[in-house]
Design a protein around this motif. Structure first.
Motif, PDB file in Angstrom:
ATOM      1  N   ARG A  54       4.628  -1.745   2.374  1.00  0.00           N
ATOM      2  CA  ARG A  54       6.262  -0.759   2.263  1.00  0.00           C
ATOM      3  C   ARG A  54       7.251  -0.781   3.448  1.00  0.00           C
ATOM      4  O   ARG A  54       8.586  -1.076   3.150  1.00  0.00           O
ATOM      5  CB  ARG A  54       5.583   0.450   1.964  1.00  0.00           C
ATOM      6  N   GLU A  55       6.069  -1.106   4.639  1.00  0.00           N
ATOM      7  CA  GLU A  55       7.515  -1.456   5.949  1.00  0.00           C
ATOM      8  C   GLU A  55       7.956  -3.060   6.029  1.00  0.00           C
ATOM      9  O   GLU A  55       8.704  -2.816   5.958  1.00  0.00           O
ATOM     10  CB  GLU A  55       6.477  -1.242   7.113  1.00  0.00           C
ATOM     11  N   ARG A  56       7.227  -4.102   5.223  1.00  0.00           N
ATOM     12  CA  ARG A  56       7.609  -5.459   5.549  1.00  0.00           C
ATOM     13  C   ARG A  56       8.256  -6.148   4.269  1.00  0.00           C
ATOM     14  O   ARG A  56       9.096  -6.467   4.941  1.00  0.00           O
ATOM     15  CB  ARG A  56       6.664  -6.463   5.963  1.00  0.00           C
ATOM     16  N   ALA A  57       7.853  -5.324   3.424  1.00  0.00           N
ATOM     17  CA  ALA A  57       8.038  -5.925   1.904  1.00  0.00           C
ATOM     18  C   ALA A  57       8.413  -4.937   0.517  1.00  0.00           C
ATOM     19  O   ALA A  57       8.228  -5.207  -0.012  1.00  0.00           O
ATOM     20  CB  ALA A  57       7.209  -6.558   1.773  1.00  0.00           C
ATOM     21  N   PRO A  58       9.428  -4.541   0.825  1.00  0.00           N
ATOM     22  CA  PRO A  58       9.650  -2.633   0.229  1.00  0.00           C
ATOM     23  C   PRO A  58       9.601  -3.650  -1.548  1.00  0.00           C
ATOM     24  O   PRO A  58       9.747  -2.641  -2.314  1.00  0.00           O
ATOM     25  CB  PRO A  58      10.820  -2.160   0.874  1.00  0.00           C
ATOM     26  N   ASN A  59      10.554  -4.536  -0.993  1.00  0.00           N
ATOM     27  CA  ASN A  59      10.837  -5.133  -2.585  1.00  0.00           C
ATOM     28  C   ASN A  59      10.128  -6.129  -3.490  1.00  0.00           C
ATOM     29  O   ASN A  59      10.405  -6.684  -4.504  1.00  0.00           O
ATOM     30  CB  ASN A  59      12.225  -5.682  -3.026  1.00  0.00           C
ATOM     31  N   ASN A  60       8.644  -5.993  -2.707  1.00  0.00           N
ATOM     32  CA  ASN A  60       7.559  -6.858  -3.165  1.00  0.00           C
ATOM     33  C   ASN A  60       6.725  -5.932  -3.945  1.00  0.00           C
ATOM     34  O   ASN A  60       5.985  -4.915  -3.595  1.00  0.00           O
ATOM     35  CB  ASN A  60       6.323  -7.721  -2.023  1.00  0.00           C
ATOM     36  N   SER A  61       7.101  -6.274  -5.635  1.00  0.00           N
ATOM     37  CA  SER A  61       5.685  -5.280  -6.580  1.00  0.00           C
ATOM     38  C   SER A  61       6.257  -3.582  -6.173  1.00  0.00           C
ATOM     39  O   SER A  61       4.987  -3.904  -6.014  1.00  0.00           O
ATOM     40  CB  SER A  61       4.411  -6.239  -6.798  1.00  0.00           C
ATOM     41  N   PRO A  62       6.955  -3.327  -5.666  1.00  0.00           N
ATOM     42  CA  PRO A  62       7.296  -1.950  -6.274  1.00  0.00           C
ATOM     43  C   PRO A  62       6.317  -0.686  -7.177  1.00  0.00           C
ATOM     44  O   PRO A  62       5.417   0.003  -6.424  1.00  0.00           O
ATOM     45  CB  PRO A  62       9.074  -1.100  -5.436  1.00  0.00           C
ATOM     46  N   GLU A  63       6.544  -0.669  -8.421  1.00  0.00           N
ATOM     47  CA  GLU A  63       5.312  -0.368  -8.700  1.00  0.00           C
ATOM     48  C   GLU A  63       4.370  -0.182  -9.374  1.00  0.00           C
ATOM     49  O   GLU A  63       3.474   1.110  -9.135  1.00  0.00           O
ATOM     50  CB  GLU A  63       6.007  -0.884 -10.994  1.00  0.00           C
ATOM     51  N   VAL A  64       4.097  -1.468  -8.415  1.00  0.00           N
ATOM     52  CA  VAL A  64       2.479  -1.932  -8.918  1.00  0.00           C
ATOM     53  C   VAL A  64       2.499  -1.280  -7.262  1.00  0.00           C
ATOM     54  O   VAL A  64       0.449  -1.096  -7.061  1.00  0.00           O
ATOM     55  CB  VAL A  64       2.179  -3.704  -8.226  1.00  0.00           C
ATOM     56  N   VAL A  65       2.594  -1.441  -6.272  1.00  0.00           N
ATOM     57  CA  VAL A  65       1.941  -0.811  -4.666  1.00  0.00           C
ATOM     58  C   VAL A  65       2.418   0.774  -4.888  1.00  0.00           C
ATOM     59  O   VAL A  65       1.020   1.093  -4.488  1.00  0.00           O
ATOM     60  CB  VAL A  65       3.456  -0.997  -4.023  1.00  0.00           C
ATOM     61  N   ALA A  82       2.065 -12.514   6.883  1.00  0.00           N
ATOM     62  CA  ALA A  82       2.807 -12.050   7.016  1.00  0.00           C
ATOM     63  C   ALA A  82       3.369 -12.297   5.050  1.00  0.00           C
ATOM     64  O   ALA A  82       4.415 -11.171   4.559  1.00  0.00           O
ATOM     65  CB  ALA A  82       4.124 -12.287   6.616  1.00  0.00           C
ATOM     66  N   ASP A  83       2.689 -12.939   4.904  1.00  0.00           N
ATOM     67  CA  ASP A  83       2.569 -13.281   3.005  1.00  0.00           C
ATOM     68  C   ASP A  83       2.612 -11.534   2.064  1.00  0.00           C
ATOM     69  O   ASP A  83       0.735 -11.239   1.472  1.00  0.00           O
ATOM     70  CB  ASP A  83       1.997 -13.899   2.783  1.00  0.00           C
ATOM     71  N   PRO A  84       2.941 -11.225   1.247  1.00  0.00           N
ATOM     72  CA  PRO A  84       3.783 -10.101   0.819  1.00  0.00           C
ATOM     73  C   PRO A  84       2.295  -9.928  -0.154  1.00  0.00           C
ATOM     74  O   PRO A  84       1.332  -9.221  -0.803  1.00  0.00           O
ATOM     75  CB  PRO A  84       4.339  -9.948  -0.019  1.00  0.00           C
ATOM     76  N   THR A  85       2.170 -11.104  -1.369  1.00  0.00           N
ATOM     77  CA  THR A  85       1.280 -11.582  -2.244  1.00  0.00           C
ATOM     78  C   THR A  85      -0.699 -11.389  -2.021  1.00  0.00           C
ATOM     79  O   THR A  85      -1.265 -10.687  -2.991  1.00  0.00           O
ATOM     80  CB  THR A  85       1.840 -12.570  -2.318  1.00  0.00           C
ATOM     81  N   ILE A  86      -0.303 -11.852  -0.624  1.00  0.00           N
ATOM     82  CA  ILE A  86      -1.857 -11.670   0.103  1.00  0.00           C
ATOM     83  C   ILE A  86      -1.898 -10.592   0.597  1.00  0.00           C
ATOM     84  O   ILE A  86      -3.001  -9.949   0.225  1.00  0.00           O
ATOM     85  CB  ILE A  86      -1.872 -13.169   1.491  1.00  0.00           C
ATOM     86  N   ARG A  87      -0.934 -10.143   0.712  1.00  0.00           N
ATOM     87  CA  ARG A  87      -1.038  -8.327   1.244  1.00  0.00           C
ATOM     88  C   ARG A  87      -1.815  -7.438  -0.255  1.00  0.00           C
ATOM     89  O   ARG A  87      -2.534  -6.762   0.439  1.00  0.00           O
ATOM     90  CB  ARG A  87      -0.363  -8.005   2.092  1.00  0.00           C
ATOM     91  N   LEU A  88      -0.801  -7.620  -0.946  1.00  0.00           N
ATOM     92  CA  LEU A  88      -0.935  -7.006  -2.063  1.00  0.00           C
ATOM     93  C   LEU A  88      -2.618  -7.181  -2.430  1.00  0.00           C
ATOM     94  O   LEU A  88      -3.440  -6.366  -2.889  1.00  0.00           O
ATOM     95  CB  LEU A  88       0.153  -7.256  -3.499  1.00  0.00           C
ATOM     96  N   GLY A  89      -3.090  -8.254  -2.407  1.00  0.00           N
ATOM     97  CA  GLY A  89      -3.924  -8.789  -2.935  1.00  0.00           C
ATOM     98  C   GLY A  89      -5.558  -8.327  -2.581  1.00  0.00           C
ATOM     99  O   GLY A  89      -6.364  -7.730  -3.015  1.00  0.00           O
ATOM    100  N   ALA A  90      -5.441  -8.096  -0.667  1.00  0.00           N
ATOM    101  CA  ALA A  90      -6.331  -7.479   0.609  1.00  0.00           C
ATOM    102  C   ALA A  90      -5.936  -6.382  -0.316  1.00  0.00           C
ATOM    103  O   ALA A  90      -7.040  -5.388  -0.142  1.00  0.00           O
ATOM    104  CB  ALA A  90      -5.747  -7.373   1.460  1.00  0.00           C
ATOM    105  N   ALA A  91      -5.165  -5.617  -0.595  1.00  0.00           N
ATOM    106  CA  ALA A  91      -5.360  -3.958  -1.077  1.00  0.00           C
ATOM    107  C   ALA A  91      -6.262  -4.219  -2.258  1.00  0.00           C
ATOM    108  O   ALA A  91      -6.452  -2.934  -2.453  1.00  0.00           O
ATOM    109  CB  ALA A  91      -3.811  -3.588  -1.386  1.00  0.00           C
ATOM    110  N   GLN A  92      -5.642  -4.866  -3.039  1.00  0.00           N
ATOM    111  CA  GLN A  92      -6.512  -4.133  -4.757  1.00  0.00           C
ATOM    112  C   GLN A  92      -7.691  -4.438  -4.520  1.00  0.00           C
ATOM    113  O   GLN A  92      -8.712  -3.850  -5.122  1.00  0.00           O
ATOM    114  CB  GLN A  92      -5.831  -5.574  -5.663  1.00  0.00           C
TER     115      GLN A  92
END
Length: 246
Positions: A151-162, A122-132
């Motif tokens: 967006r569903e689980r951590a909408p406030n995590n780096s929203p611009e980057v997402v 559930a770590d959003p940093t890892i999830r974003l890294g996987a997306a990148q």
């Protein structure tokens, strides 16, 4: 020092606890902060909070550039050695980030996906890294799936980057209408330089010259006010813009 009978280290821990909740970080950070407010705040500040600030981003880019010139493979080498010696989730996360930075996205994606199968799923940093990493591999559907999860689980995590990465992934997947809508949303919501630049690069690539040159004019006005330091920090993006409009 105390305020209203509360130690300042506790207040700092509470501040970071709010950041944990608002940014969608893993819940284990709350346990660390409340059990060890002083040490936990120090670790969280260095590992999570500072990397999310604009000042830290600029400093990291300068230090990273200098380090890459002196020893371009140092971080990847040390990350691989750390993971080989202690193959835990934290070292695998570090290795995945180092592989992505070293332009080895396929290996990076494999390591990020492996991290998402364990306790840090559930770590959003890892999830974003996987997306990148998946985006860099041109696995656009996988990238989009990770971003939708964020967006569903951590909408406030780096929203611009997402948002910008979502627009680029949609474009890569051939979803032109959806990509335009996402770029326009990101521009209206955030309107920062990178968002405007990515939108301009995409617009010129699909032949939308009116949008592209309107954005380019706005970008040029911003660039004209930059000093040399800002230009150096954004050298990669400036180079992409130049190639796109050449």
């Amino acid at each position: 020092m105390q305020f209203f009978g509360i130690g300042i280290h506790v207040l700092i821990a509470l501040f970071f606890a709010v950041h944990v909740v608002r940014s969608g970080q893993n819940i284990y950070w709350l346990i660390i902060l409340f059990m060890f407010p002083l040490l936990g705040s120090l670790v969280y500040g260095l590992a999570i909070y500072l990397p999310s600030t604009r000042i830290q981003h600029g400093a990291k880019r300068v230090l990273s550039a200098a380090g890459n010139i002196l020893d371009p493979n140092r971080e990847l080498r040390e990350a691989r050695e750390a993971f080989d010696y202690t193959p835990n989730a934290q070292n695998q996360m570090r290795l995945a980030a180092a592989l992505l930075a070293a332009d080895q996205p396929s290996d990076a994606a494999s390591n990020y996906e492996a991290c998402l199968q364990g306790p840090f799923a559930a770590d959003p940093t890892i999830r974003l890294g996987a997306a990148q990493a998946n985006f860099a591999c041109q696995r656009y559907d996988a990238c989009i799936a990770h971003l939708q999860n964020l967006r569903e689980r951590a909408p406030n995590n780096s929203p611009e980057v997402v948002s910008v990465l979502m627009a680029r992934a949609l474009a890569g997947a051939g979803q032109v209408t959806e990509a335009r809508a996402e770029f326009e949303f990101a521009l209206q919501k955030f309107g920062n330089f990178d968002t405007r630049a990515e939108f301009a690069i995409w617009a010129i690539s699909v032949g939308d010259k009116e949008t592209a040159y309107r954005l380019k004019t706005e970008l040029d006005q911003t660039i004209a006010r930059w000093n040399r330091h800002n230009r150096d920090l954004n050298a990669a993006m400036l180079n992409r813009l130049s190639k796109a409009f050449s």
